[in-house]
Design an enzyme around this catalytic site. Sequence first.
Site, PDB file in Angstrom:
ATOM      1  CE  LYS A 181      -0.135   3.130   4.752  1.00  0.00           C
ATOM      2  NZ  LYS A 181      -0.053   3.214   6.206  1.00  0.00           N
ATOM      3  CG  ASN A 183      -1.784   1.198   1.348  1.00  0.00           C
ATOM      4  OD1 ASN A 183      -1.827   2.034   0.441  1.00  0.00           O
ATOM      5  ND2 ASN A 183      -2.500   1.328   2.460  1.00  0.00           N
ATOM      6  CD  GLU A 229      -2.828   5.474   6.730  1.00  0.00           C
ATOM      7  OE1 GLU A 229      -2.804   5.515   5.483  1.00  0.00           O
ATOM      8  OE2 GLU A 229      -1.949   4.893   7.413  1.00  0.00           O
TER       9      GLU A 229
HETATM   10  P1  13P Z   1       3.086   0.353   7.654  1.00  0.00           P
HETATM   11  O1  13P Z   1       3.570  -0.953   7.067  1.00  0.00           O
HETATM   12  O2  13P Z   1       3.840   1.540   7.135  1.00  0.00           O
HETATM   13  O3  13P Z   1       2.973   0.297   9.146  1.00  0.00           O
HETATM   14  O4  13P Z   1       1.591   0.550   7.103  1.00  0.00           O
HETATM   15  C1  13P Z   1       0.699  -0.499   7.177  1.00  0.00           C
HETATM   16  C2  13P Z   1      -0.506  -0.137   6.417  1.00  0.00           C
HETATM   17  O5  13P Z   1      -1.238   0.764   6.766  1.00  0.00           O
HETATM   18  C3  13P Z   1      -0.788  -0.891   5.181  1.00  0.00           C
HETATM   19  O6  13P Z   1      -2.062  -0.609   4.703  1.00  0.00           O
END
Ligand code: 13P
Length: 249
Positions: free
Chosen positions: A11, A9, A96
């Site tokens: 983001k 992901n 989120e």
């Molecule tokens: P991290 O691996 O950066 O903690 O994020 C996890 C996440 O939200 C995947 O969707």
Amino acid sequence: MRTKMVAGNWKMNKNLQEGVALAKELKEIVKAPKCEVVIGTPFIHLATVAELLKGSPIKVAAENCADKEKGAFTGEVSAEMVKSTGAEYCILGHSERRAYYHEDYAILKEKVLLALANGLKPIFCIGEVKEEREAGRQNEVVKAQLEGSVFNLSAEEFCNITLAYEPVWAIGTGLTATPAQAQEMHAYIRSLLAEKYGKEVAEDTTILYGGSCNEKNAAELFANPDVDGGLIGGASLVAEKFKAIIDAR
Ligand code: 13P
């Protein structure tokens, strides 16, 4: 046998050129993975990355889609539009989105239905915040999230869902759930699925762990019988790290 999976992901990271470069790197090094490999990218990358990954085992996911079918919703991207890019999956219900964009159970229910109606496979995220875990409420939180947004589905529809347990306190914090905490929750989730849809659906559903999963702790997490893989944030932004996690699965 249920599908094992490692999904990234990205983001809101990587501009188009950077994203394309990362996808190219991954295409080069991920040739014959032992599990399903998915990368979740921002909308603007989807079409280019999906095209670039044709002939590669790596699949593409959107990180969101609209809760409306089409029309005057400025700035939104529908499930149909996502599907038309060549993406196969759609991450929905990420903490989120729940926290910063106020996506509640009802909105997520619509998004899941629209994703399914347009032939996308939802990767549906659930998980408790720190205060809920400290109060011992994690099971009821996760149960309510499932009941609120996906337990309306028929068993047949539910077979297209991948779940991702992402304790919010572990996301981007470096505080990974212990393998025992992950296994305990995944087994609980599977028991809820068995109650709702029967043992076969429960056994066939892929449940990923997400939250500070990285190339160092992945193998230990994936060794648990109910942890079918990972949804990876930060570590999915570096090709070698993401590859190492795929190899750990
Ligand atoms: P991290 O691996 O950066 O903690 O994020 C996890 C996440 O939200 C995947 O969707």
